[in-house]
Design a protein around this motif. Structure first.
Motif: not given
Ligand code: NAP
Length: 280
Positions: A206-235
């Motif tokens: 997507v390109g939106r920092a931490e859009l997908v929250r933890g409680d959106w994830i089903a128990e045991g799902a595989t999550v591949i995060d393609v997004g690269i975003n720069r946080g407020a702290d530069g990380k």
């Protein structure tokens, strides 16, 4: 439960080692040519890394640097010369390009047999129709990471968030080709959280920092995060709230160190594939 972290650096290293071993058996060095226009700092670093990785794997690799003021006609002449050069197996024109050059015109000018970015309409069409061809690198990297995680794709419910030509669409098509049941989500999707909760595989592009929250994830799902975003702290942060997802997911990629390292390895994989297809 704490998710297994899928180490993209390690998976990419193993892929590069397999490529190097195969290249060593060939009577020629697969030829990779990268064209960079201007001095975009991120592109300079990225292209340098590509050159190093290509040389380490035994490729004949070179980069042509053109001035920022290069016209579209001039760049197209360079591309056509590479199309005609029998020593060249793979051509990559580094994006972004300066404003006077249309990206689409460049993509269309590359010989589809040398299109290691997999973006030419012929290769995109092959992927959409399930025919073999050159596949975009980041989506191919996602598939390698799923395999490395031991995730069974066949029959699995997968949600791909993002429908760009570069990432989301080809990822969805590759998953479909691997017999997943695929939902493509995007900015108009009505209840994204509910779509994700049903999924055994979540790919966030997507390109939106931490859009997908933890409680959106089903128990045991595989999550591949393609997004690269720069946080407020530069990380760098991904599209997934990693710390929240960690206790729920079965396996997850970190950002950085997940999908990112796979892209160059997949570019080399495509160059080798193009060389084998052209030269036998
Ligand atoms: P893009 O062309 O901007 O596409 C973003 C997609 O996300 C669009 O389809 C958009 O939907 C969707 N989207 C935007 N906001 C959304 C929301 N709130 N909810 C659901 N979907 C939303 O970006 P891209 O080129 O695909 O790249 C995506 C991310 O991957 C970026 O962070 C990029 O930096 C990263 N990336 C990483 C690598 C790597 O090597 N790791 C490579 C390429 C890209 P619409 O279509 O409805 O607008």
């Amino acid at each position: 439960m704490t998710a297994r972290i899928i180490d993209g650096k390690q998976v990419a290293e193993a892929l590069r080692a397999r490529i190097a071993a195969q290249v060593a058996t060939l009577a020629y060095k697969p030829g990779l040519r990268v064209v960079r226009v201007g001095e975009d700092p991120a592109s300079v670093v990225y292209v340098r890394n590509k050159d190093r990785a290509a040389a380490a794997c035994g490729f004949d690799s070179a980069t042509q640097v053109l001035p920022e003021a290069t016209t579209e006609a001039e760049l197209l002449r360079v591309v056509r010369a590479l199309n005609d050069d029998p020593a060249v197996d793979g051509i990559l024109v580094q994006f972004p390009l300066p404003g006077q050059i249309r990206q689409e015109a460049v993509i269309n000018a590359i010989d589809p047999a040398k299109d290691i970015d997999g973006l030419h309409p012929l290769n995109a069409g092959r992927l959409a129709s399930g025919a073999p061809g050159l596949v975009p690198c980041t989506p191919q990297g996602v598939m390698h990471l799923l395999a490395a995680a031991g995730t069974s794709v066949q029959g699995a419910r997968a949600v791909v968030i993002g429908r760009s030509v570069l990432v989301g669409r080809p990822v969805a098509q590759l998953l479909l080709a691997a017999d997943a049941t695929v939902t493509m989500a995007h900015s108009r999707t009505r209840d994204l959280a509910a779509e994700c909760r049903r999924a055994e595989i979540v790919i966030a592009a997507v390109g939106r920092a931490e859009l997908v929250r933890g409680d959106w994830i089903a128990e045991g799902a595989t999550v591949i995060d393609v997004g690269i975003n720069r946080g407020a702290d530069g990380k760098l942060v991904g599209d997934v709230a990693f710390a929240e997802a960690l206790p729920r997911a079965g396996a997850i990629t970190p950002v950085p160190g997940g999908v990112g390292p796979m892209t160059i390895a997949c570019l080399l994989e495509n160059t080798l594939k193009a060389a084998l297809a052209r030269r036998g």
